[in-house]
Design an enzyme around this catalytic site. Structure first.
Site, mmCIF file in Angstrom:
data_model
loop_
_atom_site.group_PDB
_atom_site.id
_atom_site.type_symbol
_atom_site.label_atom_id
_atom_site.label_comp_id
_atom_site.label_asym_id
_atom_site.label_seq_id
_atom_site.Cartn_x
_atom_site.Cartn_y
_atom_site.Cartn_z
ATOM 1 N N HIS A 182 -59.037 29.949 -79.096
ATOM 2 C CA HIS A 182 -59.908 29.947 -80.273
ATOM 3 C C HIS A 182 -60.093 28.530 -80.824
ATOM 4 C CE1 HIS A 182 -58.436 34.354 -80.793
ATOM 5 N NE2 HIS A 182 -59.260 34.205 -79.767
ATOM 6 N N HIS A 217 -66.852 38.022 -80.351
ATOM 7 C CA HIS A 217 -65.546 37.420 -80.074
ATOM 8 C C HIS A 217 -65.368 37.150 -78.582
ATOM 9 C CE1 HIS A 217 -61.557 36.041 -80.880
ATOM 10 N NE2 HIS A 217 -61.213 36.630 -79.741
ATOM 11 N N ASP A 247 -64.380 33.638 -76.916
ATOM 12 C CA ASP A 247 -63.317 33.433 -75.923
ATOM 13 C C ASP A 247 -63.855 32.719 -74.685
ATOM 14 O OD1 ASP A 247 -61.127 34.537 -77.240
ATOM 15 O OD2 ASP A 247 -61.383 36.529 -76.368
ATOM 16 N N HIS A 257 -60.501 36.877 -70.051
ATOM 17 C CA HIS A 257 -60.020 35.540 -69.662
ATOM 18 C C HIS A 257 -59.884 35.384 -68.140
ATOM 19 C CE1 HIS A 257 -59.464 34.232 -73.705
ATOM 20 N NE2 HIS A 257 -58.665 35.233 -73.995
#
Ligand code: ZN
Length: 302
Positions: free
Chosen positions: A77, A235, A239, A262
């Site tokens: 973040h 969000h 990421d 991720h």
């Protein structure tokens, strides 16, 4: 476009998502071509970890750089805020193993960087320009990158959950102020059964409704609700930006992700760097490749 750092050093304190322990974060201005470097002030001299893909240790739960003991966790973040504000060079000092979670979004880091001020340096910015499409797939998951002027992302998620469902961020373009307006405030999220399993495993001790959107089987449990209806997909895009920062240079291209995370982001970045002729390093704002900019250099330096 010139390279940027922050105008002066600035600190904040928060807690680590996994340790639950207080940690102090200090951002320091850094010289041209430093890139983004983490420094563990509690781990003795020389404990520097560049924010680069070849230093990624784990992508479970959050992105960790380096190895246990001297590594730095939950970096994404903060890296997203730096990428979103176009900061090329900064030293990030931490007195513990995790970046503080703050409110679970990138907004507190944006606030911190804005408070320090942004400083334009006397050196041209270099960018990693995408020349050929690259795609990775994993079942229904897909991530792809195509050549494009500027930097754009689109993100699609599909959760079989009544409070999330399908969410689309069709075309985010990174420009001055767009990250702050459109992505920075979107918080991380997790499901109650996952959160409880983490706690049983001794992880996520700093996690709470103050820094995570928590969902049970039907609904969002945070009393204040969501900051925006599509906070979840925003969000995910945040990421992605934090992960792309690990390429070490700003990207010129268009990234499209379906049901990512991720691990998939990392696979896309590795495929991009491993595909001959897929990228070149150019000086920002010019069409010509950087004099030192060859694929060999890109792969060696990244
Ligand atoms: Zn996140």
């Amino acid at each position: 476009m010139r390279q940027r750092t922050i105008a002066e050093k600035i600190s904040c304190t928060g807690i680590g998502l996994h340790s639950g322990a207080p940690v102090q974060l200090t951002l320091h201005p850094a010289r041209l071509d430093t890139g983004i470097v983490f420094v563990r002030s509690d781990a003795g001299r020389g404990a520097e970890i560049p924010a680069r893909i070849d230093r990624v240790g784990s992508t479970q739960l959050a992105t960790t750089l380096g190895h246990n003991g001297s590594g730095v966790g939950t970096v994404e973040h903060l890296l997203a805020a730096l990428y979103g504000l176009g900061i090329d060079n900064v030293r990030i000092e931490l007195d513990g193993p995790e970046v503080p979670v703050m409110d679970g979004s990138a907004a507190p880091f944006v606030f911190l960087i804005r408070a320090a001020g942004i400083f334009e340096q006397r050196g041209a910015r270099r960018v990693l320009r995408v020349r050929r499409p690259v795609e990775v797939r994993d079942g229904e998951r897909m991530a792809r990158i195509d050549p494009c002027r500027g930097f754009r992302i689109s993100y699609h998620i599909d959760f079989r959950h009544p409070a999330i469902g399908r969410q689309d961020l069709p075309d985010f373009e990174l420009s001055e102020g767009s990250f702050e307006r459109e992505l920075s405030r979107a918080r991380t999220f997790g499901f109650l059964h996952e959160v409880e399993a983490l706690w049983r495993a001794g992880l996520g001790r700093g996690g709470s409704l103050d820094n995570t959107i928590v969902l049970d089987e039907r609904q969002v449990l945070n009393p204040e609700g969501l900051r925006m209806a599509d906070e979840f997909v925003r969000h995910k895009a945040l990421d992605l930006l934090g992960d792309l920062a690990l390429l070490g240079l700003p990207l010129e291209g268009r990234v499209r992700v379906v049901r990512g995370g991720h691990a998939l982001h990392q696979r896309l970045m590795r495929a991009l760097l491993d595909t001959p002729g897929a990228t070149e390093i150019v000086t920002s704002g010019r069409g010509t490749p950087h004099p030192e900019g060859s694929l060999a250099e890109a792969r060696a330096s990244l």
